[in-house]
Scaffold this motif. Structure first.
Motif, PDB file in Angstrom:
ATOM      1  N   MET A   1       0.829  -1.198   0.000  1.00 38.90           N
ATOM      2  CA  MET A   1       0.000   0.000   0.000  1.00 38.90           C
ATOM      3  C   MET A   1       0.868   1.255   0.000  1.00 38.90           C
ATOM      4  N   ALA A   2       2.022   1.187   0.700  1.00 38.50           N
ATOM      5  CA  ALA A   2       2.950   2.325   0.685  1.00 38.50           C
ATOM      6  C   ALA A   2       3.483   2.552  -0.727  1.00 38.50           C
ATOM      7  N   ALA A   3       3.762   1.451  -1.437  1.00 33.83           N
ATOM      8  CA  ALA A   3       4.226   1.569  -2.827  1.00 33.83           C
ATOM      9  C   ALA A   3       3.140   2.185  -3.707  1.00 33.83           C
ATOM     10  N   ALA A   4       1.876   1.781  -3.488  1.00 35.13           N
ATOM     11  CA  ALA A   4       0.769   2.340  -4.258  1.00 35.13           C
ATOM     12  C   ALA A   4       0.621   3.836  -3.984  1.00 35.13           C
ATOM     13  N   ALA A   5       0.761   4.224  -2.714  1.00 32.73           N
ATOM     14  CA  ALA A   5       0.677   5.636  -2.360  1.00 32.73           C
ATOM     15  C   ALA A   5       1.813   6.428  -3.016  1.00 32.73           C
ATOM     16  N   LEU A   6       3.001   5.830  -3.075  1.00 33.27           N
ATOM     17  CA  LEU A   6       4.138   6.491  -3.711  1.00 33.27           C
ATOM     18  C   LEU A   6       3.905   6.651  -5.207  1.00 33.27           C
ATOM     19  N   VAL A   7       3.333   5.621  -5.841  1.00 34.23           N
ATOM     20  CA  VAL A   7       3.009   5.713  -7.268  1.00 34.23           C
ATOM     21  C   VAL A   7       2.030   6.845  -7.516  1.00 34.23           C
ATOM     22  N   LEU A   8       1.007   6.945  -6.681  1.00 38.78           N
ATOM     23  CA  LEU A   8       0.028   8.022  -6.826  1.00 38.78           C
ATOM     24  C   LEU A   8       0.681   9.390  -6.657  1.00 38.78           C
ATOM     25  N   ALA A   9       1.558   9.510  -5.656  1.00 40.07           N
ATOM     26  CA  ALA A   9       2.219  10.790  -5.407  1.00 40.07           C
ATOM     27  C   ALA A   9       3.089  11.198  -6.592  1.00 40.07           C
ATOM     28  N   VAL A  10       3.836  10.234  -7.143  1.00 48.03           N
ATOM     29  CA  VAL A  10       4.695  10.533  -8.289  1.00 48.03           C
ATOM     30  C   VAL A  10       3.852  10.876  -9.512  1.00 48.03           C
ATOM     31  N   ALA A  11       2.776  10.121  -9.742  1.00 48.38           N
ATOM     32  CA  ALA A  11       1.932  10.361 -10.914  1.00 48.38           C
ATOM     33  C   ALA A  11       1.227  11.710 -10.831  1.00 48.38           C
ATOM     34  N   ARG A  12       0.853  12.124  -9.623  1.00 47.51           N
ATOM     35  CA  ARG A  12       0.156  13.403  -9.457  1.00 47.51           C
ATOM     36  C   ARG A  12       1.103  14.593  -9.485  1.00 47.51           C
ATOM     37  N   SER A  13       2.403  14.352  -9.296  1.00 48.06           N
ATOM     38  CA  SER A  13       3.347  15.467  -9.182  1.00 48.06           C
ATOM     39  C   SER A  13       3.439  16.267 -10.480  1.00 48.06           C
ATOM     40  N   GLY A  14       3.128  15.631 -11.614  1.00 45.71           N
ATOM     41  CA  GLY A  14       3.219  16.326 -12.893  1.00 45.71           C
ATOM     42  C   GLY A  14       1.936  17.017 -13.298  1.00 45.71           C
ATOM     43  N   GLY A  15       0.927  16.980 -12.433  1.00 47.08           N
ATOM     44  CA  GLY A  15      -0.355  17.601 -12.781  1.00 47.08           C
ATOM     45  C   GLY A  15      -1.478  16.593 -12.751  1.00 47.08           C
ATOM     46  N   ARG A  16      -2.192  16.471 -13.847  1.00 47.47           N
ATOM     47  CA  ARG A  16      -3.362  15.603 -13.921  1.00 47.47           C
ATOM     48  C   ARG A  16      -2.977  14.130 -13.870  1.00 47.47           C
ATOM     49  N   LEU A  17      -3.765  13.345 -13.148  1.00 47.46           N
ATOM     50  CA  LEU A  17      -3.521  11.912 -13.023  1.00 47.46           C
ATOM     51  C   LEU A  17      -4.066  11.196 -14.251  1.00 47.46           C
ATOM     52  N   THR A  18      -3.171  10.589 -15.050  1.00 45.69           N
ATOM     53  CA  THR A  18      -3.576   9.866 -16.246  1.00 45.69           C
ATOM     54  C   THR A  18      -3.034   8.437 -16.191  1.00 45.69           C
ATOM     55  N   SER A  19      -3.545   7.600 -17.068  1.00 45.22           N
ATOM     56  CA  SER A  19      -3.083   6.209 -17.117  1.00 45.22           C
ATOM     57  C   SER A  19      -1.597   6.129 -17.466  1.00 45.22           C
ATOM     58  N   THR A  20      -1.161   6.986 -18.393  1.00 46.81           N
ATOM     59  CA  THR A  20       0.251   6.973 -18.801  1.00 46.81           C
ATOM     60  C   THR A  20       1.150   7.379 -17.642  1.00 46.81           C
ATOM     61  N   ARG A  21       0.768   8.422 -16.907  1.00 42.03           N
ATOM     62  CA  ARG A  21       1.557   8.852 -15.750  1.00 42.03           C
ATOM     63  C   ARG A  21       1.620   7.751 -14.692  1.00 42.03           C
ATOM     64  N   MET A  22       0.493   7.101 -14.448  1.00 34.17           N
ATOM     65  CA  MET A  22       0.479   6.019 -13.460  1.00 34.17           C
ATOM     66  C   MET A  22       1.355   4.861 -13.908  1.00 34.17           C
ATOM     67  N   LEU A  23       1.309   4.547 -15.195  1.00 31.21           N
ATOM     68  CA  LEU A  23       2.127   3.453 -15.721  1.00 31.21           C
ATOM     69  C   LEU A  23       3.613   3.747 -15.558  1.00 31.21           C
ATOM     70  N   LEU A  24       4.022   4.944 -15.960  1.00 32.98           N
ATOM     71  CA  LEU A  24       5.433   5.313 -15.856  1.00 32.98           C
ATOM     72  C   LEU A  24       5.874   5.405 -14.398  1.00 32.98           C
ATOM     73  N   ALA A  25       5.012   5.961 -13.538  1.00 36.00           N
ATOM     74  CA  ALA A  25       5.336   6.039 -12.116  1.00 36.00           C
ATOM     75  C   ALA A  25       5.450   4.643 -11.514  1.00 36.00           C
ATOM     76  N   GLY A  26       4.563   3.746 -11.927  1.00 37.92           N
ATOM     77  CA  GLY A  26       4.625   2.376 -11.432  1.00 37.92           C
ATOM     78  C   GLY A  26       5.909   1.672 -11.835  1.00 37.92           C
ATOM     79  N   VAL A  27       6.327   1.879 -13.083  1.00 38.64           N
ATOM     80  CA  VAL A  27       7.583   1.270 -13.551  1.00 38.64           C
ATOM     81  C   VAL A  27       8.762   1.802 -12.744  1.00 38.64           C
ATOM     82  N   ALA A  28       8.798   3.131 -12.533  1.00 42.27           N
ATOM     83  CA  ALA A  28       9.909   3.743 -11.796  1.00 42.27           C
ATOM     84  C   ALA A  28       9.956   3.259 -10.346  1.00 42.27           C
ATOM     85  N   VAL A  29       8.817   3.282  -9.678  1.00 41.92           N
ATOM     86  CA  VAL A  29       8.766   2.834  -8.279  1.00 41.92           C
ATOM     87  C   VAL A  29       9.073   1.347  -8.194  1.00 41.92           C
ATOM     88  N   GLY A  30       8.564   0.571  -9.144  1.00 41.36           N
ATOM     89  CA  GLY A  30       8.831  -0.866  -9.144  1.00 41.36           C
ATOM     90  C   GLY A  30      10.306  -1.188  -9.262  1.00 41.36           C
TER      91      GLY A  30
END
Length: 209
Positions: free
Chosen positions: A1-30
């Motif tokens: 859940m901490a990893a999921a929260a980190l993915v959300l934080a990274v994806a939101r840091s660039g502005g609007r939350l999109t599928s592409t941002r979540m995907l890239l954030a997930g890859v980076a955090v992973g």
């Protein structure tokens, strides 16, 4: 859940939350957390312990027992599949595009956040019980769509059933191929899933062309 929260934080840091941002954030955090896990395994003083951890990371049903932990896994999986099936129309709208989802009364940002939290909790429980088994979630949904169509109300339970069947047969193969040794299930699913995924990508490019 901490990893999921980190993915959300990274994806939101660039502005609007999109599928592409979540995907890239997930890859980076992973990759970051995978590197941390590898470091902990490398730094351990026990060779046998490191081997056991690596075996678990590749996935195994060898420790599965009909007791309380397995009951918890079953309840979590059933509830998750039921929720995703109920949210099927929202998933359909999100798959078409954010503008369409807005038109149909679905908030893409809020819905993506809710989906990520629910699925992350389910995945956390499964990984805690059986380790990390890859490619099942990449391959099976495409097979399910071919079998029942694109509607998520039907795709979600079908994918869950097909994923379970694939996992059982992968477990059988992992126990039989190199008897008396057991191969981690993640190796079997990767060997089967990687060529299928490459074939799928090739077909998608051919369709786009």
């Amino acid at each position: 859940m901490a990893a999921a929260a980190l993915v959300l934080a990274v994806a939101r840091s660039g502005g609007r939350l999109t599928s592409t941002r979540m995907l890239l954030a997930g890859v980076a955090v992973g990759y970051a957390l995978s590197g941390l896990t590898s470091f902990l395994v490398f730094a351990s003083g026990s060779a046998e312990g490191a081997r056991s951890v690596m075996f678990w990371l590749l996935g195994s049903l060898g420790l599965a027992q009909w007791d309380a932990p397995l009951a918890v896994v079953a309840v979590v999986v059933i509830l998750t599949v039921a929720l995703l099936a109920v949210w099927g129309r929202g998933l359909d709208a999100l798959a078409v595009g954010d503008e369409t989802a807005h038109t149909l009364g679905v908030s893409p940002d809020r819905f993506r956040t809710l989906l990520l939290l629910v699925v992350s909790l389910c995945v956390a429980v499964l990984v805690a019980a059986a380790g990390s088994i890859g490619f099942v979630g990449l391959v099976v949904p495409h097979l399910a769509r071919r079998a029942v169509g694109a509607g998520h109300v039907r795709v979600v339970p079908t994918a869950a059933l097909m994923g379970a069947i694939l996992l059982v047969w992968a477990d059988v193969a992992s126990r039989v191929l190199l008897q008396p040794q057991e191969i981690p299930i993640g190796i079997i699913t990767s060997v089967v899933g990687a060529p299928f995924l490459l074939l799928l990508i090739r077909r998608l490019h051919a369709t786009a062309a």
